[in-house]
Design an enzyme around this catalytic site. Structure first.
Site, PDB file in Angstrom:
ATOM      1  N   CYS A   6       0.756  -1.118   0.105  1.00  0.00           N
ATOM      2  CA  CYS A   6      -0.126   0.100   0.001  1.00  0.00           C
ATOM      3  C   CYS A   6       0.982   1.097  -0.011  1.00  0.00           C
ATOM      4  CB  CYS A   6      -1.046   0.156   1.063  1.00  0.00           C
ATOM      5  SG  CYS A   6      -0.220   0.172   2.777  1.00  0.00           S
TER       6      CYS A   6
ATOM      7  N   CYS B 177      -3.175   1.780  -3.738  1.00  0.00           N
ATOM      8  CA  CYS B 177      -2.221   2.563  -4.215  1.00  0.00           C
ATOM      9  C   CYS B 177      -2.146   3.127  -5.825  1.00  0.00           C
ATOM     10  CB  CYS B 177      -0.808   1.971  -3.903  1.00  0.00           C
ATOM     11  SG  CYS B 177      -0.547   0.234  -4.494  1.00  0.00           S
TER      12      CYS B 177
ATOM     13  N   CYS C 148       1.360   1.623  -7.418  1.00  0.00           N
ATOM     14  CA  CYS C 148       1.600   0.320  -7.340  1.00  0.00           C
ATOM     15  C   CYS C 148       2.087  -0.510  -8.706  1.00  0.00           C
ATOM     16  CB  CYS C 148       0.521  -0.409  -6.690  1.00  0.00           C
ATOM     17  SG  CYS C 148       0.408  -0.116  -4.967  1.00  0.00           S
TER      18      CYS C 148
END
Length: 133
Positions: free
Chosen positions: A11, A85, A89
């Site tokens: 995250c 995220c 990510c």
């Protein structure tokens, strides 16, 4: 996957959701799964409300420090679970990849974090069952 599977929870701050998920998987899987967590922009410490919510169920995550997501960590993981995220990510080809849509516990009190903790537990239990079947 051969041998012990490795799971990476990611995250943004690696202070709440990913730390709780890693705590649950360590607790439920013991040493049968290698557990990792990281963040794209890690915080200085674990979210106190997340730590308290986990402490309520007998899991201590206070000793864990948010870590920066490194390419090698992701490359060496079999399963990558991202949590809210967005574009920060990365997706790594050839990996099992899941994006868990979860509320962010940042800035929330314990009453708001408990349902997030419980939803994470349910998802981790399902993941563990898939990994060990």
């Amino acid at each position: 996957m051969t041998g012990k599977p490795s799971v990476l929870f990611v995250c943004v701050h690696n202070a709440g959701r990913s730390q709780m998920a890693a705590g649950w998987l360590r607790h439920l899987a013991g040493d049968t799964v290698e557990v990792r967590s990281a963040g794209s922009a890690p915080a200085d410490s674990v979210n106190p409300a997340a730590a308290e919510a986990m402490r309520e169920v007998g899991i201590d995550i206070t000793g864990h420090t948010p870590k920066l997501l490194e390419y090698e960590t992701a490359q060496d993981s079999d399963v990558i679970i991202t949590m809210g995220c967005g574009d920060a990510c990365p997706v790594f080809p050839g990996k099992r990849y899941e994006d868990w849509k979860l509320a962010d516990p940042a800035g929330k009190g314990i009453e708001a974090v408990r349902p997030i903790r419980d939803e994470i537990r349910d998802r981790v239990e399902k993941l563990l069952a898939e990994l060990t079947s």
